[in-house]
Design a protein around this motif. Structure first.
Motif, short mmCIF file in Angstrom:
data_model
loop_
_atom_site.label_atom_id
_atom_site.label_comp_id
_atom_site.label_asym_id
_atom_site.label_seq_id
_atom_site.Cartn_x
_atom_site.Cartn_y
_atom_site.Cartn_z
N TRP A 1 0.97 -1.31 0.05
CA TRP A 1 0.09 -0.05 -0.05
C TRP A 1 0.98 1.23 -0.08
O TRP A 1 0.49 2.01 -0.76
N LEU A 2 1.90 1.39 0.94
CA LEU A 2 2.58 2.66 0.96
C LEU A 2 3.70 2.65 -0.14
O LEU A 2 3.75 3.88 -0.49
N LYS A 3 4.18 1.47 -0.78
CA LYS A 3 4.99 1.51 -1.91
C LYS A 3 4.34 2.14 -3.16
O LYS A 3 5.30 2.68 -3.82
N ARG A 4 3.30 1.73 -3.07
CA ARG A 4 2.63 2.32 -4.50
C ARG A 4 2.42 3.96 -4.34
O ARG A 4 2.31 4.49 -5.68
N HIS A 5 2.84 4.60 -3.30
CA HIS A 5 2.67 6.13 -3.19
C HIS A 5 3.91 6.94 -2.74
O HIS A 5 3.96 8.05 -2.54
N ILE A 6 4.99 6.14 -2.81
CA ILE A 6 6.44 6.89 -2.41
C ILE A 6 6.55 7.31 -3.83
O ILE A 6 6.92 6.70 -4.79
N ASP A 7 6.89 8.66 -3.65
CA ASP A 7 7.26 9.44 -4.84
C ASP A 7 8.90 9.60 -4.75
O ASP A 7 9.45 10.27 -3.89
N ARG A 8 9.78 9.00 -5.54
CA ARG A 8 11.12 9.13 -5.72
C ARG A 8 11.66 10.27 -6.47
O ARG A 8 12.81 10.40 -6.62
N THR A 9 10.72 11.06 -7.01
CA THR A 9 11.13 12.12 -8.07
C THR A 9 12.20 13.11 -7.29
O THR A 9 11.88 13.62 -6.31
#
Length: 489
Positions: A263-271
């Motif tokens: 769930w969290l990995k779908r929303h981690i923004d590494r930009t």
């Protein structure tokens, strides 16, 4: 419920009469007012039951939830839901349960009336009545009311009342006056009129019927007052207890955070980040942004994903809140495609009137399929309200072509990809995201949604309350997951 005055001892019996109350004969029994109606209440304003049948709790359940956290779900409910209240338990109309309840209560008072009318009067049911009143009074006392409890025991002494009945000297009016006076002192000011109305009754049976019914109301008042009193304590203890229970679950589960991690990995923004990230400040900021987007996903949850373990207790709440967001988006979109007439003041009033009409027609619609069914009715209502406004402004009515255009525009909103719906959705979610990232604060209502400010404010406040409690319990796990992901090069 508040004890506004200390009940005086004027209603107490003369201590010198104590020796006359030593009878050891069994107390007469009869139908009890509470025999078929347990002291339980229906949960109101809560999503604890979801779409299931109403859930019932007792006052004892509430106190156990406050002390020791025996019922984690109930404690959690009290902690996160400021609207959590109890209401009287009322069986459905025409149900067997309601028929039994009404029959038993009718028989209860019919027996009492018949016995009192007998010559000489019979007091068997009267003794049961006074014992029920006594227990009703006990049920609206707090633990600290020890002196009042002693006074009730003294005045409504069962053995002494029985002796009065045997001597045909039972004074109902005296006991009624004592009970009414005590209820007035224990009840909240909002119940003054209800209690005062009892004093206008002259029929003995009706007086005590009103007393028992009022005691039920006061019992409910006490339960809801206790919930308000214990909520800060429950909120604090619930966080600690849920952490402990979740840790215990993780010890016996191979991967108790599997769905939470996905769930969290779908929303981690590494930009814009240079991996690996080790700066605690950056990790905290990324975690805050990640969680805000992740919580918003719960409002539009895709059942294809496994539900995050850390939010399981709140799944019904987020689902219900998601439905509210869906309806708000639909109403806002419908208002935006509806015609606006007159000056700013007239247009504002028109929008509010239109909102009320649309909300009623949409009703419980929670899916696009359900929305599609009601859109033609919405279109006709928009046309009607618009023509009424034009008439009040002295302007020409809508032409047939204009009416058809309104119908087409409104019905086209059945498409979830409709540009207006997508714009409104984006504005609503961005507003909610900002609330979550900044943990509240003052935020400007998005353009085009001013007429729905009360609804949007209510949703954002409720969402923030759920999120803050969840973060208080699980933030350490969330931080670990984000940190692990950002540590990978």
């Amino acid at each position: 419920m508040s004890e506004r005055d200390n009940p005086g001892a004027s209603g107490s019996q003369d201590p010198n009469k104590d020796d006359s109350r030593s009878s050891s004969k069994p107390i007469p029994t009869g139908p009890s007012y509470y025999a078929n109606e347990p002291i339980q209440f229906r949960v109101r304003g809560s999503t604890i039951t979801g779409a299931s049948p109403p859930s019932f709790v007792t006052l004892d359940d509430i106190m156990k939830a406050a002390h020791g956290m025996q019922n984690m779900a109930l404690a959690h409910e009290i902690a996160v839901d400021n609207d959590f209240k109890l209401e009287p338990f009322e069986p459905p109309d025409n149900s067997y349960q309601k028929l039994v309840k009404e029959t038993m209560h009718r028989a209860y008072f019919d027996i009492l009336r018949e016995q009192l009318k007998a010559d000489p009067p019979e007091y068997k049911q009267a003794l049961v009545l006074l014992e029920d009143v006594k227990q009703g009074l006990f049920s609206i006392l707090l633990p600290r009311h020890t002196r009042i409890r002693e006074m009730i025991e003294e005045v409504l002494d069962t053995e002494f009342i029985k002796q009065q009945a045997e001597n045909n000297s039972l004074d109902f009016h005296k006991y009624a006056a004592f009970v009414i006076d005590l209820m007035a002192k224990l009840a909240a000011p909002a119940r003054d009129e209800m209690i005062q109305n009892i004093t206008t009754l002259t029929d003995t049976v009706e007086v005590f019927r009103a007393i028992l019914e009022t005691l039920e109301v006061l019992k409910l008042d006490l339960a809801n007052t206790l919930i308000t009193m214990i909520r800060p304590h429950v909120q604090k203890e619930s966080v600690h207890y849920e952490k402990m229970k979740f840790e215990e679950m993780l010890k016996v589960t191979e991967d108790g955070l599997q769905h939470t991690r996905a769930w969290l990995k779908r929303h981690i923004d590494r930009t814009g980040l240079t991996l690996p990230v080790t700066d605690p400040g950056i990790i905290r900021n990324v975690t805050a942004q990640t969680l805000a987007k992740a919580y918003l996903e719960l409002l539009e949850w895709d059942e294809a994903h496994g539900y995050p373990e850390s939010v399981t207790l709140d799944a019904p709440r987020f689902a219900e809140l998601g439905t509210q967001v869906y309806r708000l988006i639909c109403v806002a979109a419908l208002m935006l495609v509806s015609p606006s007439c007159g000056d700013a003041s007239a247009a504002a009033k028109h929008k509010l009137n239109l909102k009320e009409k649309i909300v009623i027609i949409i009703g419980d619609a929670a899916t696009d399929t359900q929305l599609k069914l009601v859109l033609p009715s919405v279109a006709e209502e928009v046309i009607l309200v618009t023509e009424q406004l034009l008439d009040s402004l002295g302007q020409d009515p809508l032409t047939a072509d204009m009416k058809e255009l309104i119908r087409t525009q409104i019905v086209s909103l059945r498409d979830p990809e409709h540009k207006v719906r997508q714009i409104v959705r984006q504005r609503v979610l961005e507003f909610l995201k900002m609330i979550l990232v900044c943990a509240g604060g003052s935020r400007q209502i998005p353009v085009g949604l001013s007429a729905l400010a009360p609804e949007l404010t209510s949703i954002s406040g409720t969402l923030l309350r759920y999120v803050m409690h969840n973060k208080a319990v699980f933030t350490s796990y969330y931080m670990d997951i984000v940190t692990e992901e950002l540590s990978r090069s």
